[in-house]
Design a protein around this motif. Structure first.
Motif, short mmCIF file in Angstrom:
data_model
loop_
_atom_site.label_atom_id
_atom_site.label_comp_id
_atom_site.label_asym_id
_atom_site.label_seq_id
_atom_site.Cartn_x
_atom_site.Cartn_y
_atom_site.Cartn_z
N LEU A 153 1.86 12.37 5.88
CA LEU A 153 1.52 11.02 5.44
C LEU A 153 0.68 10.29 6.49
O LEU A 153 -0.32 9.64 6.17
CB LEU A 153 2.79 10.23 5.14
N SER A 154 1.09 10.40 7.76
CA SER A 154 0.39 9.69 8.83
C SER A 154 -1.04 10.21 8.99
O SER A 154 -1.97 9.43 9.21
CB SER A 154 1.15 9.84 10.15
N SER A 155 -1.21 11.52 8.89
CA SER A 155 -2.55 12.09 9.05
C SER A 155 -3.48 11.57 7.96
O SER A 155 -4.64 11.20 8.23
CB SER A 155 -2.48 13.62 9.00
N ILE A 156 -2.99 11.53 6.73
CA ILE A 156 -3.82 11.02 5.63
C ILE A 156 -4.18 9.56 5.87
O ILE A 156 -5.35 9.16 5.72
CB ILE A 156 -3.08 11.19 4.29
N VAL A 157 -3.20 8.76 6.26
CA VAL A 157 -3.45 7.33 6.45
C VAL A 157 -4.48 7.10 7.55
O VAL A 157 -5.45 6.32 7.37
CB VAL A 157 -2.14 6.60 6.79
N PHE A 158 -4.34 7.75 8.70
CA PHE A 158 -5.25 7.48 9.81
C PHE A 158 -6.63 8.10 9.59
O PHE A 158 -7.64 7.52 10.03
CB PHE A 158 -4.65 7.98 11.13
N ALA B 234 8.10 0.69 16.49
CA ALA B 234 9.47 0.22 16.70
C ALA B 234 10.16 -0.05 15.36
O ALA B 234 11.34 0.31 15.18
CB ALA B 234 9.45 -1.05 17.55
N ILE B 235 9.45 -0.65 14.42
CA ILE B 235 10.04 -0.91 13.10
C ILE B 235 10.33 0.41 12.38
O ILE B 235 11.38 0.57 11.74
CB ILE B 235 9.11 -1.80 12.27
N LEU B 236 9.41 1.37 12.49
CA LEU B 236 9.62 2.67 11.87
C LEU B 236 10.90 3.32 12.41
O LEU B 236 11.68 3.92 11.66
CB LEU B 236 8.43 3.59 12.14
N VAL C 288 -4.04 -2.77 11.62
CA VAL C 288 -3.21 -3.60 10.74
C VAL C 288 -3.02 -2.92 9.40
O VAL C 288 -1.89 -2.80 8.88
CB VAL C 288 -3.82 -5.00 10.57
N VAL C 289 -4.12 -2.44 8.82
CA VAL C 289 -4.05 -1.80 7.50
C VAL C 289 -3.21 -0.53 7.56
O VAL C 289 -2.32 -0.31 6.73
CB VAL C 289 -5.46 -1.49 6.98
N SER C 290 -3.48 0.31 8.55
CA SER C 290 -2.73 1.57 8.65
C SER C 290 -1.25 1.30 8.90
O SER C 290 -0.38 2.00 8.37
CB SER C 290 -3.31 2.45 9.76
N GLY C 291 -0.93 0.28 9.72
CA GLY C 291 0.46 -0.04 9.99
C GLY C 291 1.20 -0.46 8.74
O GLY C 291 2.32 0.00 8.48
N ILE C 292 0.59 -1.34 7.94
CA ILE C 292 1.23 -1.81 6.71
C ILE C 292 1.42 -0.65 5.74
O ILE C 292 2.50 -0.48 5.14
CB ILE C 292 0.40 -2.94 6.08
N VAL C 293 0.38 0.17 5.58
CA VAL C 293 0.45 1.29 4.63
C VAL C 293 1.53 2.28 5.05
O VAL C 293 2.32 2.76 4.22
CB VAL C 293 -0.92 1.98 4.51
N ILE C 294 1.59 2.60 6.35
CA ILE C 294 2.59 3.56 6.82
C ILE C 294 4.00 3.02 6.63
O ILE C 294 4.91 3.74 6.22
CB ILE C 294 2.32 3.93 8.29
N LEU C 295 4.21 1.76 6.93
CA LEU C 295 5.53 1.17 6.75
C LEU C 295 5.97 1.26 5.28
O LEU C 295 7.13 1.60 5.00
CB LEU C 295 5.54 -0.29 7.21
N TRP D 97 9.27 4.09 1.27
CA TRP D 97 9.37 4.76 -0.04
C TRP D 97 9.90 6.18 0.13
O TRP D 97 10.79 6.62 -0.62
CB TRP D 97 7.99 4.77 -0.69
N ALA D 98 9.36 6.92 1.11
CA ALA D 98 9.79 8.31 1.32
C ALA D 98 11.25 8.39 1.75
O ALA D 98 11.99 9.29 1.34
CB ALA D 98 8.89 8.98 2.35
N ALA D 99 11.69 7.44 2.59
CA ALA D 99 13.07 7.45 3.06
C ALA D 99 14.03 7.24 1.89
O ALA D 99 15.08 7.90 1.80
CB ALA D 99 13.27 6.38 4.12
N ARG D 100 13.70 6.34 0.99
CA ARG D 100 14.56 6.10 -0.16
C ARG D 100 14.52 7.27 -1.13
O ARG D 100 15.54 7.65 -1.72
CB ARG D 100 14.13 4.82 -0.87
#
Length: 355
Positions: A120-125, A224-226, A273-280, A285-288
């Motif tokens: 997921l992170s690779s796609i986002v960045f 940190a939030i992650l 900012v965009v990547s941080g919001i999208v990853i969060l 979603w993935a955790a749930r």
């Protein structure tokens, strides 16, 4: 009550206020020793490569992460990677143990979850940083350099980036979102306290200008939030590694200078900012969706102490059990069900309360 990640070191019978600070000091000593060993290895490398001034030049340029000098880059990265064994040594020697709880509430790195986070992170960045380059090219064609030809030096740089950058990212996460977050988390139950305190320390570990430091701070806040939301370092490590790999690959191809923020401005914060919001959002979603374990099972209360009766009452010596006598069986306490991936913690068994 279940234990969140930042309270793992505090909510254990083996906790003492001095253990984590002392573990940090032991980690510093271990890191100093490992760094000396790395410098000696670097000196041997420069002797073998007939670079008489290589060691001095590397020490003078330490921290530049310049891919033009690939050996300097690798040594600088290894100097950061050494933080991982140093932190583990500090916590293993002083406690609280086991050290696997630096990784997650499951007492280890959850590799399947890590793999999903890496994808997921690779796609986002790739998308956000790539889109940023496209916008820069359209608005200011001189701001983005064309990709250089891929020769042996570039291939070697790409291999080094892919192999070593994930460990460098993990090292920084174990220090700032692992050890320090659990240290500050032992002071307060509120997750905001370690999140707020670790972010400026993460920023202080980087040498950039104003906008570069703000960019680092935004990423540190996201990591940190992650960590809090997922109960472990996997998502933060994956995001950190993906971000750095994409930037260093573009640097190796000659398209950007990954560590040069001299021309940075407020618009350069937009991809972060965009990547941080999208990853969060994606990670939540993935955790749930996967039912991720985000907290640790509570440790049971210690058994009540059984004080011996002394001296024994007079009637204690008046009755002797007949031959073959066996006391009636007592009902066994049902075993406590833990998460299947959770190893024993100090104090998990009753005798552990006295350790």
């Amino acid at each position: 009550m279940a234990t969140p990640y930042h309270r793992l070191a505090r909510e254990t019978p083996a906790y003492a206020w001095w253990k984590l600070p002392l573990a940090g000091l032991v980690a510093l000593v271990a890191y100093a020793g490992l760094t000396i060993a790395l410098i000696a290895a670097g000196a041997a490398w420069f002797v073998l490569t007939d670079s008489s001034n290589g060691l001095d030049e590397w020490l003078d340029a330490a921290g530049d992460l310049d891919l033009e000098h690939l050996d300097f880059f690798v040594l600088d990265m290894l100097a950061l990677v050494l933080l991982i064994p140093a932190i583990f040594i500090g916590v293993a020697v002083v406690g609280p143990r086991p050290v696997g709880y630096l990784s997650s509430v499951a007492g280890r790195l959850r590799w399947r979850w890590m793999g999903l986070m890496a994808l997921l992170s690779s796609i986002v960045f790739i998308v956000t940083i790539g889109a940023s380059l496209v916008v820069d090219e359209l608005t200011d064609p001189t701001s983005v350099s064309g990709a250089s030809s891929v020769d042996g030096r570039v291939v070697a740089a790409l291999v080094a980036i892919v192999l070593i950058v994930p460990f460098q990212a993990a090292a920084e996460e174990y220090v700032f979102r692992g050890y320090l977050m659990q240290l500050f988390g032992s002071w307060s139950r509120f997750a905001a306290v370690p999140v707020i305190l670790t972010t400026p320390l993460f920023v202080a570990g980087h040498l950039y200008g104003l906008w570069g430091l703000l960019d680092v701070g935004l990423f540190g806040l996201t990591a940190a939030i992650l960590t809090i939301r997922t109960g472990g370092l996997e998502a933060a490590i994956a995001a950190h590694a993906a971000n750095n790999i994409v930037l260093f690959v573009l640097d190796a191809l000659g398209m950007i200078a990954a560590t040069d923020d001299s021309d940075a401005g407020p618009t350069d914060l937009i991809p972060t900012v965009v990547s941080g919001i999208v990853i969060l959002l994606l990670v939540e979603w993935a955790a749930r969706r996967t039912g991720l374990q985000r907290t640790r099972e509570p440790i049971p209360d210690p058994p009540a102490p059984q004080a011996p009766m002394w001296p024994p009452p007079p009637y204690a010596m008046l009755w002797y059990p007949p031959a073959g006598y066996a006391p009636p069986p007592t009902a066994a306490e049902p075993p406590r069900v833990l998460h299947p991936d959770t190893p024993a913690y100090p104090g998990e068994l009753p005798e552990g309360w006295n350790s």
